[in-house]
Scaffold this active site. Structure first.
Site, mmCIF file in Angstrom:
data_model
loop_
_atom_site.group_PDB
_atom_site.id
_atom_site.type_symbol
_atom_site.label_atom_id
_atom_site.label_comp_id
_atom_site.label_asym_id
_atom_site.label_seq_id
_atom_site.Cartn_x
_atom_site.Cartn_y
_atom_site.Cartn_z
ATOM 1 N N ASN A 296 -63.642 131.249 8.600
ATOM 2 C CA ASN A 296 -62.252 131.358 8.145
ATOM 3 C C ASN A 296 -62.104 132.428 7.076
ATOM 4 O OD1 ASN A 296 -61.501 129.285 9.840
ATOM 5 N ND2 ASN A 296 -61.258 127.763 8.237
ATOM 6 N N ARG B 244 -54.085 131.712 24.399
ATOM 7 C CA ARG B 244 -55.546 131.595 24.343
ATOM 8 C C ARG B 244 -55.946 130.611 25.426
ATOM 9 N NH1 ARG B 244 -56.730 133.980 19.437
ATOM 10 N NH2 ARG B 244 -55.257 133.592 17.738
ATOM 11 N N ARG C 77 -54.845 137.250 18.589
ATOM 12 C CA ARG C 77 -55.853 137.846 17.715
ATOM 13 C C ARG C 77 -57.263 137.355 18.017
ATOM 14 N NH1 ARG C 77 -53.892 137.154 12.190
ATOM 15 N NH2 ARG C 77 -52.670 139.033 12.588
ATOM 16 N N HIS D 6 -45.796 133.399 22.374
ATOM 17 C CA HIS D 6 -46.589 132.292 21.832
ATOM 18 C C HIS D 6 -46.152 130.941 22.400
ATOM 19 C CE1 HIS D 6 -48.159 129.698 18.425
ATOM 20 N NE2 HIS D 6 -49.206 130.455 18.695
ATOM 21 N N ARG E 137 -50.714 121.449 7.555
ATOM 22 C CA ARG E 137 -52.168 121.558 7.559
ATOM 23 C C ARG E 137 -52.680 122.640 6.617
ATOM 24 N NH1 ARG E 137 -54.211 124.262 12.623
ATOM 25 N NH2 ARG E 137 -54.307 126.121 11.312
ATOM 26 N N HIS F 5 -52.937 120.423 14.851
ATOM 27 C CA HIS F 5 -52.273 121.568 15.476
ATOM 28 C C HIS F 5 -50.899 121.214 16.033
ATOM 29 C CE1 HIS F 5 -52.103 125.063 18.401
ATOM 30 N NE2 HIS F 5 -52.553 125.658 17.310
#
Length: 734
Positions: free
Chosen positions: A91, A423, A453, A483, A612, A640
């Site tokens: 991260n 993704r 990304r 997205h 989060r 998420h």
């Protein structure tokens, strides 16, 4: 904090750069994690006042620190604790590659620019440096003083070269000459061999030499780039380790131990590992691009050699070598990080599966299924046609989404399939099913976001694979990332066309669906499916925004409608109704949404925000946000789900979607947010949210001064972990 190394007698070729200097005992503080405390401001101020906003970059960094804290939590199995520490490292890499790099670029444009909280970008960079240095040092303390000793008790050992037995030294020597030396190319630095161009985040060594080489050149400096094909962690054969232990050596230790073999006849004064982090953000000018895929391929190569933003060096490296490297990369002292161990910790992730010690990891569980799918005999289309079906991942399986698409691919009555992919993974069953559908003659349209990304290369490859199968592949738009998580299917039933849809909060990625919490809605609701169809038409074609019945979509209706729903809640309270708002998302940074929530709090509306990661809203300010509570859940699974709930005068409305409450999601991405129309399913989601609000084990409360304080059970209070509770409620443990 001083970051410069000092030259010491121990800083020589005999020192072990896997870790050098002594560190003070680790002080574990598990209840309070944060940044420099800031007094809560006076509530009598405009809602746009900088003191009412936390710095976005610092708030993001705080989340990474909460992840690091999990490495100290003995409620997690030991290898999972190691994983949290390595995730922190990964991260932080991305944080420097994207966020810090962005701040540095912005400074070049305007040195006086500042963020919404009033800090200049330079002040933010200074604060990031202070916090990051402190917690990088703490990360290595946790690794060296807590995790490695705990693993050793379980017979999993990371052996520095000073601890190798003779048998291990002999094996390392054989391994080095057989596997390492043939692929390493040391580079001596002289006028004809300038400093090499090093790949982003690659492992390298700077070597100080004495003597003359075969061509009469006097010693100086050399660079050893470690080939990326070499593993950073090498496991000793069981016969060499003995006693049933699993032993590892670091590649850096092997290179240090045999560095003299790379420079025969010369004396090595010192060999020190280092790693450079570069700007990895992609930049594509829409005015100069005619083919997005081709442009991105060029940018992916450039990403490996962007401007330097951080330099990590072994902490026993002499100051003059550190200065030399800083000058080479155009970096300052605050960009230098001295580390007591491997500079590339994330590459240690291989140990999680390589040890084959499942007893040191969380036990497996079998994801559950909702009742309509548990004993399914017929078609998925029949089950969805009867009623909406909700899945809560990872507690419930992602497999129904894959199976439904596979069924559609071979169903002769299915005429068309449309899907977004952001993704999905390089070996996706979803992509295979879409390719099969195209080969079977169905009209398949796939919207692939090439700019997801760090997944750009995989997505370009998947796009080619789908095109070869005959699918219509759309890359999205230059100015807006796609997205939204949407799938739409058209099926002929009894002579008429019927529409079906899947709407989700997460990606179509089977692996992350086992690790991330997300909701999936399978529906045949005519108006909702029609809305999905309209969004696909809008993405694929041209024209003005299409009017949807239920679905909110960015960049058109999502932001304005969320503010309208907050304002409606305020109006209900003015008429005497009790108000309540609950948001759950990854980040909250968009200022007008924050201001709307401040207005709601001032109207007396209780607001629970489960954020989060990044949160720029400051809770607990008297007269402004004293009715707002902000918490972050960090645990076994990555939170998420995106949920937006409004009491609405006792006629609750609940929305799920792909979008976080951020500027980029609201205005620079195509996002979807769908109402859960089935009230039974909406109540189920609200019950899940209430479980999160009861969490007193993995919950962190955001305080008015910017610190996060960990919740702990008090007195005889029952310990509640929301993720464990949901796991037992939805899934079958074994």
């Amino acid at each position: 904090m001083s970051t410069k190394p000092t030259s010491t007698p121990e800083a020589s070729s005999t020192s072990d750069s896997d870790g050098g200097n002594e560190t003070p005992p680790l002080r574990v503080n598990r209840t309070k994690v944060g940044i420099r405390a800031r007094p809560a401001p006076d509530g009598d101020m405009a809602l746009t006042h900088p003191q009412l906003y936390f710095n976005r970059e610092i708030s993001t960094l705080q989340f990474h620190i909460r992840v690091l804290e999990q490495a100290l939590d003995d409620a997690h199995p030991i290898l999972n604790r190691v994983m949290f520490l390595l995730i922190f490292s990964s991260n932080l890499d991305e944080f420097f590659e994207i966020r810090v790099a962005g701040l540095k670029q912005a400074l070049l444009i305007d040195e006086h620019a500042h963020s919404r909280d009033g800090q200049t970008y330079q002040q933010t960079l200074n604060e990031i440096s202070d916090i990051a240095h402190e917690h990088v040092a703490r990360q290595y303390q946790i690794l060296n003083d807590v995790l490695i000793p705990a693993l050793e008790q379980e017979n999993v050992r990371f052996l520095r070269r000073s601890r190798w037995t003779k048998a291990q030294k002999d094996w390392v020597s054989d391994y080095f000459y057989r596997e390492i030396q043939p692929v390493i190319s040391p580079i001596g630095l002289d006028p004809s061999h300038p400093f090499p161009r090093l790949v982003n985040k690659s492992l390298n060594f700077i070597v100080e030499l004495e003597g003359s080489d075969a061509f009469g050149r006097s010693g100086g400096l050399a660079i050893i780039p470690a080939p990326r094909s070499l593993p950073r962690l090498i496991r000793f054969p069981e016969a060499i380790s003995g006693n049933g232990s699993v032993d590892y050596a670091f590649l850096s230790s092997m290179i240090h131990a045999h560095a003299d073999a790379l420079f025969p006849g010369m004396t090595i004064k010192g060999c020190y590992q280092f790693r450079l982090t570069r700007n990895a953000d992609l930049s594509v000018n829409p005015e100069e691009v005619s083919d997005l895929a081709s442009a991105l391929k060029g940018e992916l190569l450039a990403r490996r050699y962007g401007d330097g933003v951080r330099l990590e060096i072994a902490n026993n490296c002499p100051a003059h070598l550190a200065d030399f490297l800083l000058n080479q990369f155009g970096l300052m002292d605050q960009d230098l990080y001295l580390v007591d161990g491997p500079v590339n910790l994330s590459r240690m992730m291989a140990v999680i599966n390589d040890t084959h010690r499942s007893d040191l990891l969380y036990g497996p569980f079998v994801p559950g299924l909702p009742k309509p799918l548990k004993h399914r005999r017929g078609s998925y289309f029949d089950a969805v046609a009867q009623d909406d079906i909700l899945l809560h991942h990872p507690y419930q399986s992602f497999a129904p989404v894959e199976h439904w698409l596979k069924e559609a691919a071979s169903d002769p009555n299915v005429l068309a399939i449309k899907q977004t992919l952001y993704r999905t993974g390089p070996h996706s069953e979803i992509v295979s099913a879409l390719a099969d559908a195209a080969r079977n003659g169905k009209e398949v349209t796939v919207v692939i976001e090439l700019r997801a990304r760090f997944d750009e290369a995989d997505n370009i490859e998947l796009a080619s694979r789908l095109q070869e199968a005959g699918a219509n592949v759309i890359y999205g738009m230059m100015d807006f990332k796609i997205h939204a998580k949407l799938m739409h299917m058209v099926r002929r039933e009894q002579g008429e066309l019927r529409h079906y849809a899947h709407l989700g909060t997460g990606n179509y990625h089977a692996t992350t669906a086992k690790l991330y919490t997300d909701y999936s809605l399978l529906t045949a609701d005519h108006k909702l499916c029609r809305d999905v169809h309209l969004i696909f038409q809008q993405i694929a074609g041209m024209g003005q925004p299409r009017q949807t019945h239920y679905l909110l979509h960015a960049p058109f209706t999502l932001h304005s409608t969320l503010i309208e729903l907050i304002d409606r809640e305020i109006e209900h309270v003015k008429r005497g109704c009790k108000g309540y708002i609950l948001f759950k998302c990854n980040s909250l940074t968009e200022p007008r949404l924050i201001q709307a929530l401040y207005r709601a709090s001032q109207a007396g509306i209780e607001c629970d925000l489960i954020i989060r990661s990044t949160c720029c809203l400051r809770p607990g300010v008297e007269g402004v946000s004293d009715n707002i509570r902000v918490r972050s859940i960090v645990g076994r699974f990555l939170e998420h789900t995106r949920v937006y709930y409004f009491r609405n005068a006792n006629r609750p409305q609940l929305w799920c979607g792909s979008a976080d409450a951020m500027e980029r999601n609201m205005f620079h991405r195509v996002e979807s947010c769908f109402p859960v129309l089935n009230q039974k399913l909406a109540r189920q989601i609200k019950k899940d949210m209430d479980t999160y609000l009861l969490d007193n084990c993995q919950s962190w409360q955001l305080c008015a001064d910017g610190h996060y304080e960990r919740s702990t059970p008090s007195g005889d209070e029952e310990a509640i972990s929301a993720q464990e509770t949901l796991l037992y409620a939805y899934a079958l443990k074994r």
